[in-house]
Design an enzyme around this catalytic site. Structure first.
Site, PDB file in Angstrom:
ATOM      1  N   GLU A 115       0.800  -1.239  -0.249  1.00  0.00           N
ATOM      2  CA  GLU A 115       0.002  -0.035  -0.070  1.00  0.00           C
ATOM      3  C   GLU A 115       0.953   1.083   0.016  1.00  0.00           C
ATOM      4  O   GLU A 115       1.857   1.510   0.801  1.00  0.00           O
ATOM      5  CB  GLU A 115      -0.933  -0.316   1.322  1.00  0.00           C
TER       6      GLU A 115
ATOM      7  N   GLU B 164      -5.278   6.822  -1.257  1.00  0.00           N
ATOM      8  CA  GLU B 164      -5.858   7.120  -0.207  1.00  0.00           C
ATOM      9  C   GLU B 164      -5.883   8.618   0.148  1.00  0.00           C
ATOM     10  O   GLU B 164      -6.574   9.579   0.741  1.00  0.00           O
ATOM     11  CB  GLU B 164      -5.246   6.683   0.950  1.00  0.00           C
TER      12      GLU B 164
ATOM     13  N   GLU C 106     -11.779  -1.748   5.427  1.00  0.00           N
ATOM     14  CA  GLU C 106     -10.942  -1.608   6.615  1.00  0.00           C
ATOM     15  C   GLU C 106     -11.290  -1.402   7.692  1.00  0.00           C
ATOM     16  O   GLU C 106     -12.537  -0.940   8.010  1.00  0.00           O
ATOM     17  CB  GLU C 106      -9.784  -0.248   6.328  1.00  0.00           C
TER      18      GLU C 106
ATOM     19  N   HIS D 256     -10.303   3.526   2.333  1.00  0.00           N
ATOM     20  CA  HIS D 256      -9.588   3.831   3.733  1.00  0.00           C
ATOM     21  C   HIS D 256     -10.364   3.831   4.950  1.00  0.00           C
ATOM     22  O   HIS D 256     -11.513   4.422   4.834  1.00  0.00           O
ATOM     23  CB  HIS D 256      -8.857   5.111   3.458  1.00  0.00           C
TER      24      HIS D 256
HETATM   25 MG   LIG Z   1      -3.149   3.571   4.139  1.00  0.00          MG
END
Ligand SMILES: [Mg+2]
Length: 389
Positions: free
Chosen positions: A239, A265, A335, A315
């Site tokens: 990521e 993100e 997430e 995110h």
């Molecule tokens: Mg992240």
């Protein structure tokens, strides 16, 4: 229906902050002379916006990114664009806000401010129609939301192992750790980052997804070396290995490795994600609805991503992202930041809102009968906050 008031509140945490060996790569860590490269990325305040209509609905939106600045943008630039408008015209109001601020906006805090407003408008829409937001976005696409556990901040290998084992036992089928060693630690640090992944893989076995977070902390040569060394550990993704502006280098990296690359993100609007798709830069998009342009923009990006075979795994948990995940075929999972002591700021939303979904056995459920976003502001337990109107 008309908007009659837009109120912003800045929640500032004054309570204890957990200090541990939380160290991970950041955009500042490649620079020498940094005593604390994480300082710029910890945040202990949160922006909440309430939008009130003449029919008595109050929609709730929020922004975690740069909240003191997003508050100012809403107060001084967006509120006057909204008063008197019909809050149900979300498509029109996004364009009005985006075009009115485009000379100085386009990415970052201005889009985060617009996102907070858009979330509140969709909350109003849900309250007005008596439906959860996900039902208005496209309805239920999955029986429950699969989540991955996002923490593993420590670089102490024993603690890392204990935490990974604990959350596997709790039912999580995916977990994300951070690169504990920055670019300036060189080859030795790179080996230690790989060692962290090895320890987690050996702890959880082959049936748990492992993701590795680099938080924009590396460059292309380091990322290549790192991915090569990580090949044996079957990562679900790596990521934000590079700065978000390095779209061209992400595209090169993607040609170089079989490990799926995630990011986005810190990318904004359909235009930013269009560029990521055009260059084939990423396998997975990770926008946050409270930064990317709200539901109005996120829905368009999900649809573009779907046609390109790119997954969207937003995110940061939180209800706004969960409503999107529930309603889109582009989103296989969410997430999950567990509720913990205040440490880096990501966990603060648990202390501000009531109604956030709690994972059970690694899965989350949304209520089909709860209209809007399903959130209210906490009225108790706020003694550690100062709240600025
Ligand atoms: Mg992240």
């Amino acid at each position: 229906m008309k908007i009659i008031a837009v109120r912003t509140k800045l929640y500032q945490w004054q309570g204890p902050v957990k200090t541990s060996d939380t160290i991970f790569a950041t955009p500042l860590s490649p620079l020498h002379f940094q005593n604390d490269s994480q300082a710029a990325f910890r945040f202990f305040s949160w922006l909440v916006v309430e939008i009130e209509t003449d029919e008595g609905h109050i929609g709730l939106g929020n922004a975690g990114l740069c909240p003191d600045v997003t508050k100012k943008i809403i107060d001084s630039k967006l509120t006057s664009l909204l008063i008197g408008e019909n809050p149900l015209n979300t498509e029109y109001l996004f364009e009005k806000m985006y075009r009115s601020t485009v000379a100085y906006g386009r990415k970052g805090a201005v889009i985060a401010a617009i996102s907070a407003v858009d979330i509140a408008l969709w909350d109003i829409k849900g309250l007005a129609f008596g439906q959860p937001v996900f039902m208005l976005l496209g309805g239920r696409t999955k029986p429950a939301i699969e989540t991955y556990y996002s923490r593993l901040y420590t670089r102490n290998l024993d603690d890392l192992q204990a935490e990974a084992a604990h959350y596997k036992a709790d039912g999580f089928t995916g977990m994300k750790l951070r690169c504990g060693y920055p670019l300036t630690d060189g080859l030795e640090g790179l080996k230690k980052n790989v060692e962290m992944v090895r320890v987690v893989r050996e702890t959880v076995g082959d049936d748990v997804n492992i993701m590795l977070e680099a938080y924009m902390g590396f460059n292309l040569p380091y990322a290549k070396q790192l991915l090569k060394a990580l090949a044996p550990y079957n990562l679900r993704w790596a990521e934000e290995l590079l700065l978000p502006d390095e779209i061209h280098n992400f595209a090169k990296l993607r040609q170089y490795t079989d490990i799926p690359l995630s990011g986005g993100e810190h990318e904004y609007t359909r235009y930013g994600f269009h560029d990521l798709l055009q260059t084939g830069a990423l396998d997975i998009f990770q926008f946050d609805i409270n930064r990317v342009g709200g539901f109005t923009e996120a829905q368009k990006i999900c649809n573009m991503a779907l046609t390109h075979g790119v997954e969207v795994i937003p995110h940061g948990g939180q209800m706004h992202n969960l409503h999107m995940v529930m309603s889109s075929f582009a989103c296989p999972m969410a997430e999950y930041f567990p509720q913990t002591e205040i440490e880096v700021g990501n966990e603060m939303f648990w202390y501000i809102f009531d109604g956030e979904a709690i994972a059970e056995n690694g899965k989350l459920q949304l209520d089909d009968t709860k209209p809007g976003m399903g959130l209210t502001l906490k009225t108790e337990g706020l003694e550690h906050f100062t709240i600025l109107d």
